[in-house]
Design a protein around this motif. Structure first.
Motif, PDB file in Angstrom:
ATOM      1  N   ARG A  65       0.841  -1.193   0.000  1.00 59.30           N
ATOM      2  CA  ARG A  65       0.000   0.000   0.000  1.00 59.30           C
ATOM      3  C   ARG A  65       0.880   1.248   0.000  1.00 59.30           C
ATOM      4  O   ARG A  65       1.841   1.335   0.760  1.00 59.30           O
ATOM      5  CB  ARG A  65      -0.902  -0.010   1.234  1.00 59.30           C
ATOM      6  N   ARG A  93      -8.495  -0.650  -6.736  1.00 55.14           N
ATOM      7  CA  ARG A  93      -9.018   0.717  -6.695  1.00 55.14           C
ATOM      8  C   ARG A  93      -8.046   1.606  -7.449  1.00 55.14           C
ATOM      9  O   ARG A  93      -6.906   1.794  -7.026  1.00 55.14           O
ATOM     10  CB  ARG A  93      -9.146   1.182  -5.248  1.00 55.14           C
ATOM     11  N   GLU A 111      -3.698   2.523  -3.469  1.00 58.43           N
ATOM     12  CA  GLU A 111      -4.388   3.253  -2.403  1.00 58.43           C
ATOM     13  C   GLU A 111      -5.536   2.430  -1.835  1.00 58.43           C
ATOM     14  O   GLU A 111      -6.683   2.860  -1.831  1.00 58.43           O
ATOM     15  CB  GLU A 111      -4.895   4.600  -2.930  1.00 58.43           C
ATOM     16  N   GLN A 112      -5.215   1.249  -1.355  1.00 59.45           N
ATOM     17  CA  GLN A 112      -6.220   0.415  -0.715  1.00 59.45           C
ATOM     18  C   GLN A 112      -5.534  -0.539   0.254  1.00 59.45           C
ATOM     19  O   GLN A 112      -4.336  -0.797   0.135  1.00 59.45           O
ATOM     20  CB  GLN A 112      -7.029  -0.356  -1.758  1.00 59.45           C
ATOM     21  N   THR A 130      -5.995  -9.551  -5.205  1.00 58.49           N
ATOM     22  CA  THR A 130      -6.697  -9.195  -6.432  1.00 58.49           C
ATOM     23  C   THR A 130      -6.087 -10.013  -7.576  1.00 58.49           C
ATOM     24  O   THR A 130      -5.195 -10.824  -7.373  1.00 58.49           O
ATOM     25  CB  THR A 130      -6.608  -7.682  -6.711  1.00 58.49           C
ATOM     26  N   ALA A 143     -12.779  -8.030  -0.673  1.00 54.64           N
ATOM     27  CA  ALA A 143     -12.555  -6.664  -0.205  1.00 54.64           C
ATOM     28  C   ALA A 143     -11.284  -6.503   0.617  1.00 54.64           C
ATOM     29  O   ALA A 143     -10.906  -5.394   0.954  1.00 54.64           O
ATOM     30  CB  ALA A 143     -13.756  -6.202   0.612  1.00 54.64           C
ATOM     31  N   GLY A 144     -10.618  -7.618   0.937  1.00 54.99           N
ATOM     32  CA  GLY A 144      -9.407  -7.545   1.745  1.00 54.99           C
ATOM     33  C   GLY A 144      -9.548  -8.347   3.022  1.00 54.99           C
ATOM     34  O   GLY A 144     -10.392  -9.246   3.126  1.00 54.99           O
TER      35      GLY A 144
END
Length: 340
Positions: free
Chosen positions: A93, A117, A143-144, A149, A268-269
């Protein structure tokens, strides 16, 4: 007229049934048919070059090739930096990233960052085609929070076919929270890309994407591009990053010995805390991160249990897991994974 319609319908359904069985028979199970003789392939980590401003530069080349899934049979495939699938990208990140996406395919494609994102201009959807022989140069800042992913083509009308031929790979985002979990890639942090396929007699892919109302439902399973795989476990605790890379089939993931595992992350993480469970349903494109505990010398099979009809139909062995006689001790799983 009615008689001719009945004859046509009978022939049509017979043809569909024949296509669904393919050259290898039953489409609903491979249980009892595998010997687990091939070591699971672990996609390599792609190392970037770092610019003077700290930007991490990666090169991804879409290309044709051949892959030997079955001994003695060469399957025409597509891959990224190789003959089938692509390397794993791992960033943190806050990193600035830039890509040279090179299209050495015989036709137009795209490359989309699924779950990322980022600005729409960098998304790689159908509006950002990469013509054969050309290069696309997206760049953005990560930025997440930490997440699993993936990347794959997103060409209008051909997304399913291009992914099926082999164009896909994992894109891992790390942060301080994710480092609380097993993070030694390829050792106790293992990618698991699950895909079902159907092969013709000569070893080539059956590329009929519309064999069922849902799309392709294959009768053979590849994990990380490996048929009939096994994996040696060397740690008492392993994090598996699961990706359903199939075109249509959903999987009810669990273990043959019905052991529990901990769900620690989804699309979503990371979750706020680990959730103990025995099954998780993954639809096409979905990801999940699970942590599994092992004892020395034991064996189990990562398994997909039978679900409802349609895309959940079928029961499959995925990969056999064989724990070494001596395992590296892992730190206890934290009770809190993220604060938000």
């Amino acid at each position: 007229m009615m008689k001719r319609r009945r004859i046509f319908a009978t022939l049509l359904f017979g043809l569909i049934a024949l296509c669904l069985t393919g050259c290898d028979g039953d489409t609903t199970t491979n249980v009892g048919k595998l010997t687990f003789q091939n070591e699971l392939n672990i996609p390599p980590l792609l190392e970037p070059t770092v610019g003077s401003d700290g930007t991490k530069h990666f090169t991804l080349t879409m290309q044709t090739g051949t892959t030997e899934f079955f001994e003695g049979k060469k399957t025409p495939t597509w891959g990224i930096n190789g003959s089938y699938l692509g390397p794993t990208i791992r960033v943190s990140r806050g990193d600035k990233v830039a890509f040279d996406v090179v299209n050495h395919l015989p036709e137009t494609s795209t490359l989309h960052w699924h779950g990322m994102r980022l600005p729409a201009a960098m998304d790689g959807g159908p509006h950002q085609m990469i013509e054969a022989g050309s290069t696309w140069n997206p760049s953005w800042t990560i930025e997440q929070p930490a997440a699993t992913t993936w990347y794959h083509p997103h060409l209008h009308g051909k997304t399913a076919l291009h992914v099926y031929r082999g164009l896909a790979g994992l894109f891992l985002i790390e942060d301080q929270d994710s480092k609380k979990l097993p993070s030694n890639y390829g050792v106790d942090d293992i990618p698991i890309i699950i895909q079902d396929k159907m092969f013709n007699g000569d070893g080539s892919f059956n590329e009929s994407m519309d064999l069922t109302p849902f799309g392709m439902l294959g009768n053979q399973i590849l994990v990380n591009g490996t048929y009939d795989p096994y994996l040696r476990i060397t740690s008492s605790q392993v994090r598996f990053r699961l990706l359903n890379g199939s075109n249509a089939r959903a999987y009810h993931i669990g273990f043959s010995d019905n052991r529990s595992f901990y769900l620690v992350g989804n699309d979503a993480g990371l979750l706020p805390e680990p959730i103990k469970m025995k099954r998780i349903l993954l639809s096409p494109g979905e990801r999940a991160e699970i942590v599994v505990e092992f004892k020395e010398g034991e064996e189990t099979i990562l398994h997909s249990f039978a679900g409802k009809d349609g895309i959940e139909n079928g029961e499959f062995d995925l990969v056999k897991l064989i724990a070494d006689q001596r395992l590296t001790a892992a730190t206890p799983l934290p009770q809190t994974l993220v604060s938000v």
